[in-house]
Design a protein around this motif. Structure first.
Motif, short mmCIF file in Angstrom:
data_model
loop_
_atom_site.label_atom_id
_atom_site.label_comp_id
_atom_site.label_asym_id
_atom_site.label_seq_id
_atom_site.Cartn_x
_atom_site.Cartn_y
_atom_site.Cartn_z
N SER B 64 0.82 -1.21 0.00
CA SER B 64 0.00 0.00 0.00
C SER B 64 0.86 1.26 0.00
CB SER B 64 -0.94 0.00 1.21
OG SER B 64 -0.20 -0.26 2.39
N ASP B 65 2.06 1.18 0.54
CA ASP B 65 2.90 2.38 0.58
C ASP B 65 3.82 2.48 -0.64
OD1 ASP B 65 4.67 0.39 1.03
OD2 ASP B 65 5.47 1.17 2.90
N GLY B 66 3.61 1.62 -1.62
CA GLY B 66 4.35 1.74 -2.85
C GLY B 66 5.58 0.86 -2.97
N ARG B 67 6.01 0.29 -1.85
CA ARG B 67 7.18 -0.58 -1.95
C ARG B 67 6.83 -1.84 -2.72
NH1 ARG B 67 8.72 -1.63 3.91
NH2 ARG B 67 6.46 -1.55 3.96
N ARG B 68 7.81 -2.37 -3.42
CA ARG B 68 7.58 -3.54 -4.25
C ARG B 68 8.44 -4.70 -3.79
NH1 ARG B 68 8.75 -4.50 -10.67
NH2 ARG B 68 10.86 -3.88 -10.10
N GLN B 69 7.88 -5.89 -3.82
CA GLN B 69 8.68 -7.09 -3.55
C GLN B 69 8.55 -8.04 -4.72
OE1 GLN B 69 10.71 -8.06 -0.77
NE2 GLN B 69 11.27 -9.74 -2.12
N ILE B 70 9.69 -8.41 -5.26
CA ILE B 70 9.74 -9.45 -6.29
C ILE B 70 9.91 -10.78 -5.59
CG2 ILE B 70 11.14 -10.37 -8.17
CD1 ILE B 70 11.74 -7.44 -8.97
N MET B 71 9.03 -11.74 -5.90
CA MET B 71 9.07 -13.02 -5.19
C MET B 71 9.67 -14.14 -6.04
SD MET B 71 5.96 -11.36 -4.53
CE MET B 71 4.71 -12.37 -5.29
N ALA B 72 9.83 -13.89 -7.34
CA ALA B 72 10.40 -14.94 -8.19
C ALA B 72 10.81 -14.33 -9.52
CB ALA B 72 9.38 -16.06 -8.42
N TYR B 73 11.83 -14.89 -10.09
CA TYR B 73 12.18 -14.56 -11.46
C TYR B 73 11.64 -15.66 -12.37
CZ TYR B 73 15.59 -11.21 -9.60
OH TYR B 73 16.19 -10.17 -8.94
N LEU B 74 11.12 -15.25 -13.49
CA LEU B 74 10.74 -16.21 -14.52
C LEU B 74 11.75 -16.11 -15.65
CD1 LEU B 74 6.88 -15.63 -14.58
CD2 LEU B 74 8.18 -17.34 -13.33
N LEU B 75 12.36 -17.24 -15.97
CA LEU B 75 13.41 -17.29 -16.99
C LEU B 75 12.92 -18.12 -18.16
CD1 LEU B 75 16.42 -17.98 -14.57
CD2 LEU B 75 15.43 -15.78 -15.27
N PRO B 76 13.60 -18.05 -19.29
CA PRO B 76 13.16 -18.83 -20.45
C PRO B 76 12.92 -20.29 -20.09
CG PRO B 76 14.87 -17.32 -21.11
CD PRO B 76 14.75 -17.18 -19.62
N GLY B 77 11.77 -20.80 -20.51
CA GLY B 77 11.37 -22.16 -20.18
C GLY B 77 10.42 -22.22 -19.01
N ASP B 78 10.21 -21.08 -18.35
CA ASP B 78 9.29 -21.08 -17.20
C ASP B 78 7.87 -20.80 -17.64
OD1 ASP B 78 11.21 -21.69 -15.38
OD2 ASP B 78 11.60 -19.62 -14.76
N LEU B 79 6.95 -21.51 -17.01
CA LEU B 79 5.52 -21.32 -17.27
C LEU B 79 4.92 -20.42 -16.20
CD1 LEU B 79 4.60 -25.03 -18.05
CD2 LEU B 79 4.25 -23.11 -19.62
N CYS B 80 3.99 -19.58 -16.62
CA CYS B 80 3.26 -18.75 -15.67
C CYS B 80 2.00 -19.50 -15.27
CB CYS B 80 2.87 -17.42 -16.29
SG CYS B 80 4.21 -16.56 -17.09
N ASP B 81 2.00 -20.06 -14.09
CA ASP B 81 0.78 -20.61 -13.53
C ASP B 81 0.10 -21.63 -14.41
OD1 ASP B 81 0.47 -18.87 -11.10
OD2 ASP B 81 0.86 -17.45 -12.70
N SER B 82 0.78 -22.74 -14.56
CA SER B 82 0.21 -23.78 -15.41
C SER B 82 -1.10 -24.33 -14.83
CB SER B 82 1.21 -24.93 -15.58
OG SER B 82 1.74 -25.30 -14.33
N HIS B 83 -1.44 -23.93 -13.60
CA HIS B 83 -2.71 -24.39 -13.01
C HIS B 83 -3.49 -23.23 -12.46
CE1 HIS B 83 0.84 -26.84 -12.27
NE2 HIS B 83 0.18 -27.68 -13.01
N GLY B 84 -3.19 -22.06 -13.01
CA GLY B 84 -3.81 -20.85 -12.47
C GLY B 84 -5.31 -20.91 -12.51
#
Lengths: 241, 241
Positions: B64-84
DNA sequence: CGTAATCTTGAGTCCAATCAACCAATGTGG
DNA sequence: CCACATTGGTTGATTGGACTCAAGATTACG
């Protein structure tokens, strides 16, 4: 006797009475274990799946210099690695934070649930995805929030999770954690956890005494932490999907 | 043209040429997207699965205060939420850290892979379990290690992951990250990341310049970080299980 | 070539760690 | 039943790693 796994999965999927009976049956092989013992150790290749029926456990790693990080709490209704047998060996340990009641489930039973019971399979998938989302939120918590909000946020999460399995009594719940264990969870020293707990108590937000956490005003605690419950995915899906 | 998903899954499971062909086919629907855009936003309910073919992306949340947290890197070969599609809506966003090449895969294709191709299903399970293990290791990293070792540890992980998809050149790899983005990943300020990067450079461990990370001596870097690669589960399982 | 983004540097501050006691509860065995 | 040991909680003084603020140097890029 209510089954916490049934309660948990029911929060996502309407289980048929047959599915519920199936869970009852496979979780009837009950064992007891003492606080402080390990259910599974890093390097193990577990042959069975454990269902935590009563008590608290945690996933943790110990670094070479002896510091410990807890990465997840396992609460009643939680399964330990329902797909662990896909991997060669455990990359972390699972330890008991309290005396616990555990059901041992054979790999075959789990595979049967996945292949022959679509509703259960979906619910177990959901459970895995919620575990993923929870780990991500913990990264946000540890990475961005200060000790005060970090600890408070964790308390809200635990309250919600225990409530979905019917283990809260209003704003009160069993939490068999020492301040040192809270520290290992949040990346803080026991001393600092102690000071923060005193502030949380003084602010009337929470008290943790002799294994019981009391939250006088959960709404206020959620406001303080800016708690967004969306990552727990407790809302039912829309029908027909 | 090599497919990074085939490369990634092959590190775990021997895919039949038919399975490989299937992946080629479903990842042929290629799109291009610009750095800084979001592939998926928190609150979305994505109808398709994205496969990152080229470039970097990340999972992130904004507080809410604008700070950002990256929780994972997606690299070539990675799927975004194959069960989303099991969940109702996204609890985080996926943003592009570089210009990227993306394949859109329909939900049906993914479901077909799961139900009709056991080797693929197992490999996708493995991939999900590795994602879980990686999130746990990030919690350890952020919770326990100081800035110096934290950043160094992340560099080793990225090097290993890119190597399994054939995208390293010795100790050198493409890393399109600003120091501010490294900070958002590790829970540090850009200023502090800068100072740590200078120390890492002075110690001859890594240099990051104009989108390229160079690791002169990967062995030494792994020693410094006490890197334990077990959580990436790159070792093949024993036969017959 | 100029503007914006990124990187760098310095000074001052603060949150949390460290070190070192001390207190309170619990429990156990003689 | 009490001496004593152990564990968990509390306190104070000090240190230190990382943050903040602010400015200047570089690099990227249209």
């Amino acid at each position: 006797m209510p089954n916490p796994l049934v309660a948990k999965l029911s929060s996502f999927e309407d289980l048929s009475s047959d599915d519920a009976r199936f869970i009852y049956e496979i979780s009837s092989n009950i064992h007891f274990a003492k606080a402080g013992t390990d259910l599974i150790k890093e390097g193990d290749r577990p042959e069975v799946v454990y269902l935590l029926v009563d008590g608290w456990a945690c996933r943790y790693k110990v670094l070479s210099d002896g510091r410990r990080q807890i990465m997840a709490y396992l609460l009643p209704g939680d399964l330990c690695d329902s797909h662990g047998f896909i991997l060669k060996e455990m990359d972390h340990s699972i330890g008991l934070l309290s005396d616990a009641k555990i059901a041992r489930i054979s790999r075959e039973k789990v595979l049967a649930a996945f292949s022959e019971r679509p509703a259960l399979a979906r619910a177990l998938w959901w459970s895995t995805l919620v575990d993923l989302a929870t780990l991500r939120e913990w990264i946000v918590n540890i990475g961005q929030r200060d000790a005060y909000h970090r600890i408070a946020h964790m308390f809200v999460e635990v309250w919600i999770r225990l409530r979905t399995v019917g283990l809260t009594d209003g704003g009160s719940l069993e939490m068999p954690l020492t301040q040192a264990e809270v520290g290992d969870t949040m990346g803080l020293t026991p001393v600092h956890v102690n000071r923060v707990m005193q502030r949380l108590r003084a602010d009337g937000l929470v008290t943790l005494r002799s294994g019981r956490l009391v939250i006088p005003d959960i709404k206020r605690l959620m406001d303080v932490t800016h708690f967004e419950a969306n990552y727990l995915h407790l809302d039912r899906r829309e029908p027909g999907t």
